[in-house]
Design an enzyme around this catalytic site. Structure first.
Site, PDB file in Angstrom:
ATOM      1  N   ALA A 275      -0.403  -1.723   4.523  1.00 58.55           N
ATOM      2  CA  ALA A 275      -0.240  -3.122   4.145  1.00 58.55           C
ATOM      3  C   ALA A 275      -0.147  -3.210   2.626  1.00 58.55           C
ATOM      4  O   ALA A 275      -0.378  -2.227   1.915  1.00 58.55           O
ATOM      5  CB  ALA A 275      -1.409  -3.964   4.660  1.00 58.55           C
ATOM      6  N   GLU A 277      -1.034  -6.108  -0.720  1.00 62.68           N
ATOM      7  CA  GLU A 277      -1.833  -7.285  -1.039  1.00 62.68           C
ATOM      8  C   GLU A 277      -1.097  -8.347  -1.835  1.00 62.68           C
ATOM      9  O   GLU A 277      -1.696  -9.019  -2.690  1.00 62.68           O
ATOM     10  CB  GLU A 277      -3.075  -6.856  -1.815  1.00 62.68           C
ATOM     11  CG  GLU A 277      -2.828  -6.306  -3.217  1.00 62.68           C
ATOM     12  CD  GLU A 277      -2.678  -4.794  -3.314  1.00 62.68           C
ATOM     13  OE1 GLU A 277      -2.842  -4.242  -4.409  1.00 62.68           O
ATOM     14  OE2 GLU A 277      -2.395  -4.169  -2.267  1.00 62.68           O
ATOM     15  N   GLU A 309      -6.978  -5.930   2.453  1.00 62.74           N
ATOM     16  CA  GLU A 309      -5.975  -6.653   1.665  1.00 62.74           C
ATOM     17  C   GLU A 309      -6.532  -7.969   1.125  1.00 62.74           C
ATOM     18  O   GLU A 309      -6.210  -8.382   0.008  1.00 62.74           O
ATOM     19  CB  GLU A 309      -4.726  -6.916   2.517  1.00 62.74           C
ATOM     20  CG  GLU A 309      -4.074  -5.676   3.092  1.00 62.74           C
ATOM     21  CD  GLU A 309      -3.801  -4.591   2.056  1.00 62.74           C
ATOM     22  OE1 GLU A 309      -3.406  -4.931   0.931  1.00 62.74           O
ATOM     23  OE2 GLU A 309      -4.002  -3.404   2.376  1.00 62.74           O
TER      24      GLU A 309
END
Length: 859
Positions: A275, A277, A309
């Site tokens: 992922a 942020e 995140e």
């Protein structure tokens, strides 16, 4: 390309010269759909950027960053510049700067197929096109002209033209006006966390509300999105549940309201990372949307990533490191806070068990490689930065912070974080900025602590030494600390030492003492006089970062009673310690496999069980003596099938054992059972054959020649989706044929036609442990190709190829010699490339030591 690899020195010089007031970025993405006149040329989009910035030395020269196929126009302070003269493919030369400047760049930027920059994905299921951006550490320059370094923060205003019917998202709230998506100006942020997501995404909304201490109401619009093809599987309610729990936790503890307005979360295809942020628009790999049945460990992993995140909104986005040397200032904190918040605010209360067993294993491996580095690293340039998103920066850093909480106290740590945010909001920091507030709040000497834990590399080993009296009581218990010769630092450790004894079939703790370990030997006086233990567990409760060792009595206890340990964290720590012994060639691989076969069936924590399966498979593949591999494979397959049949029907343990059985299946009977399960002629009560499990069973069948191209084509027809295509590509490359391997090699190494996701799938299928002889010719080809691949391909694809195709299965001294020969002949190769080869060489040398240990155990 010269100029792409920005150095730290260049960034420091530019930051001393320039400050940025703001960006206006206009992107025309209407070219993402439709046919083109020349399919061989890169598909491009128009990018127009206006940058307002100041210069402290009028008349000076600097540069802006842009990687693009072409630049149409450049103007500086109203003066048109010739793109052919000022643009070299990576940088735009800026001469004779004024005190206040305006730069306008009109460029044609390329859509990406490598997950870097503006990634374009065509869904094979319905032909829809999806776009998203991914920049860290320095790929926003592939989308718009900028000053690509984290300490030149600025507000951004984006506007985007997109195909009709599309929706576009960015960091700020957007509105469609006269065919243009216009987004609210952001707070001052770094270039690498700006973001755009565009396409016909399935979008779900919710909201979070909270009354702050001053009585004002905080309202955060929540959104979550995925491809339309994944919408039937999208459990957005659970994503929002964890999101709200995280927002509650961080507001309770940080005393700084979420500063970026909305909170969208996009699950996107062909994503290289877990992922990213981006404030207000976090991006995730879409594999966190589960098409088939998964265990609670998968939901826990997703929750951890969501919270990791979210922690970045404060650690990394609100306050950002000056340069990538202090990457840990965001990643270590996010890794720690992700688990901390998950264990305290969500249903995944055993998060620290997973951390001890899974995340720290990543750290221990990285910290014993020749490329290990202090948590605060020496990052010379962007290629260094790309490689430092590693187990040191994330998992070791988080482990060190866990140790810091034990050392300084929880409230002092959190109060330090609160002061850090308030003092440095929207700014950039270095190590000293954090240490100063922690010293204030804890009263501890953070300089000494930092020198030991953040500024030196390597992992210590802690071993208990027990002296007993004649009547069976502890006369003295001490902890011995050792360090590797290459990194001899002995550190202060705050540890708990637990004493365990076996009673009524349970191995439980009856005494515990916390102690500060200093130097090579520390006496634990509090435990003197205790009854003799069956097991001494140094670093009980996992307070510090170290490799746990055992005295002989404890090791013998574990050999007989490992499954009797009642506490899941203590059990996970023991498993982790035994795996480290195996990797360090101090325990034969066959002994570790025997422990897994005898005790893994009793493991209640599903995440730990999955790690045990991965470790057992690695022990067989790499550390077992080659002459014992066939025996070991048979034992593992028989043991996995036994546990599969014993597992409760429909349970997550049954599913986990089914996957492991598929991973180790090799005999004709094993493969016939897998075939029968796929065709419905065999059945195991409770085991649902969903599409993801079908692909899991098909890969070993393909790898052993029991599923040919027609079978795989039929399965793709059944699952004609993006996920199905990745699975099919992996299975096709797994087939045991010289022609198949040659084709797979060519598509990855000699061509750039495949997307990043299909490169990854091809490499995964290509490297099959059962095909060592078939893969042998590719060792020499690997060393002949990697320097060219590194030079010609993007750094992400270069990393995938160099790591994924290293001939680790050719586990012989000859391969080690070939690796050494390449390193000796390529001393001037790119440092990042040499680092990857050095790491692979170290893994290979460890493999050979492990095999020698295992061979010696045979007598």
């Amino acid at each position: 390309m010269p100029g792409e690899n920005l150095s730290r020195d260049e960034a420091q010089e530019r930051a001393a010269l320039l400050s940025v007031d703001g960006y206006d970025v206009s992107l025309d993405l209407r070219s993402a759909t439709g046919d083109r006149d020349d399919e061989r040329a890169p598909r491009t989009f128009r990018s127009v950027t206006t940058i307002r910035f100041r210069c402290v030395e009028p008349g000076a020269t600097s540069f802006a960053d842009l990687i693009a196929p072409s630049v149409t126009a450049v103007s500086l302070n109203g003066r048109d510049l010739d793109p052919g003269e000022v643009f070299d493919g990576a940088r735009i030369l800026l001469e004779d700067l004024a005190a206040e400047n305006e730069l306008v760049v009109d460029a044609q930027c390329a859509y990406s197929r490598t997950g870097e920059g503006m990634h374009r994905f065509v869904d094979p299921e319905d032909g829809e096109v999806y776009l998203y951006t991914q920049y860290e550490p320095a790929d926003s320059r592939r989308v718009f002209a900028n000053f690509e370094q984290p300490d030149l923060k600025a507000p951004f205003r984006f506007e985007v033209r997109a195909p009709e019917g599309w929706v576009v998202w960015s960091n700020g709230v957007g509105e469609l006006t006269d065919g243009v998506w216009k987004f609210a100006e952001t707070k001052p942020i770094s270039t690498y966390i700006t973001a755009v997501v565009a396409g016909p995404y399935h979008y779900v909304t919710d909201s979070y509300e909270r009354v702050l201490e001053d009585g004002t109401r905080l309202e955060i619009p929540l959104g979550a999105m995925c491809r339309k093809g994944l919408a039937p599987y999208f459990d957005a309610d659970d994503v929002f549940l964890v999101t709200k729990q995280g927002l509650d936790f961080f507001h309770d503890h940080f005393d700084y309201p979420y500063p970026f307005g909305k909170y969208d979360q996009a699950f996107v295809p062909e994503y290289n990372l877990g992922a990213m942020e981006n404030p207000g628009l976090v991006t995730f790999r879409e594999e966190y949307i589960f098409r088939g049945r998964v265990t609670q460990a998968s939901y826990e992993r997703r929750a951890n990533v969501i919270l990791h995140e979210m922690a970045h909104m404060w650690f990394g986005d609100l306050v950002t490191m000056v340069w990538w040397d202090d990457l840990w200032l965001k990643e270590s904190f996010a890794d720690f806070m992700g688990t901390f918040s998950m264990a305290e605010a969500t249903r995944f209360t055993n998060g620290w068990v997973t951390f001890a067993n899974n995340r720290k294993a990543w750290a221990y491996r990285a910290d014993q490689l020749p490329s290990t580095h202090p948590v605060t690293a020496d990052i010379r340039d962007l290629e260094d930065a790309k490689l430092n998103f590693d187990g040191i920066t994330y998992a070791k850093g988080a482990s060190v912070l866990k140790q810091l909480v034990a050392y300084a106290g929880r409230e002092a740590f959190l109060e330090g974080a609160r002061r850090y945010f308030k003092r440095n909001a929207y700014g950039n920091t270095r190590l000293g900025d954090l240490l100063s507030v922690l010293e204030e709040t804890s009263g501890r000497d953070m300089t000494t602590w930092s020198r030991a834990w953040l500024e030196t590399a390597g992992v210590n080993s802690l071993t208990p030494q027990v002296i007993l009296s004649a009547d069976g009581r502890i006369t003295e218990l001490s902890v011995l600390q050792e360090a590797a010769e290459s990194h001899p630092e002995l550190r202060p450790h705050r540890v708990a030492v637990g004493l365990y004894r076996s009673e009524a079939g349970a191995l439980t703790r009856y005494a515990r003492a916390e102690v500060d370990v200093f130097g090579p030997r520390t006496v634990v006086g509090e435990l003197a006089g205790s009854a003799a233990p069956d097991l001494v567990l140094v670093n009980d409760d996992d307070l510090t970062y170290c490799k746990i060792r055992f005295d002989e009595t404890s090791l013998e206890t574990l050999r007989s009673h490992l499954g009797d340990i009642t506490d899941p964290l203590a059990r996970a720590l023991c498993w982790s310690a035994l795996w480290n012994l195996t990797r360090d060639a101090l325990m034969p691989a066959r002994d570790f496999i025997d422990l897994v076969l005898r005790f893994a069936g009793r493991e209640s924590d599903i995440g730990v069980l999955q790690m045990l399966h991965a470790w057992a498979n690695a022990a067989l593949t790499f550390y077992a003596a080659p002459e014992w591999r066939e025996t070991g494979a048979r034992l593992l397959a028989d043991g996995a099938l036994k546990e599969l049949r014993l597992a409760e029907p429909g349970s997550q343990h049954q599913l986990t054992w089914a996957r492991f059985f598929a991973a180790v299946a090799s005999s004709e009977a094993d493969l016939q059972l897998l075939q029968g399960l796929l065709e419905g002629t065999a059945k195991i009560d409770g085991l649902e054959m969903d599409q993801e499990l079908r692909w899991t069973l098909l890969e070993p069948l393909a790898a052993h020649g029991a599923a040919d191209e027609s079978v795989l084509a039929a399965e793709l027809a059944r699952d004609d989706t993006a996920s199905g295509k990745r699975h099919q590509v992996r299975c096709l490359a797994a087939r045991p044929s010289a022609a198949v391997k040659a084709q797979a090699w060519a598509t990855v190494v000699e061509s750039d036609a495949l997307s990043n996701a299909l490169v990854e799938a091809t490499i995964a299928g290509f490297t099959q442990p059962s095909q060592r002889e078939l893969l042998a010719p590719y060792a020499a080809k690997y060393f002949a190709a990697i320097e060219r691949v590194w030079a010609e391909r993007s750094i992400q694809i270069g990393m995938d190829v160099v790591k994924g195709l290293f001939p680790s299965l050719q586990d012989s001294p000859e391969t080690l010699d070939a690796t050494d020969a390449w390193l000796a002949a390529h001393e001037s190769a790119a440092p990042a490339l040499r680092r990857l080869v050095l790491e692979a060489r170290d893994d290979l040398a460890r493999t050979l030591r492990g095999q020698a240990c295992d061979r010696a155990a045979a007598g």
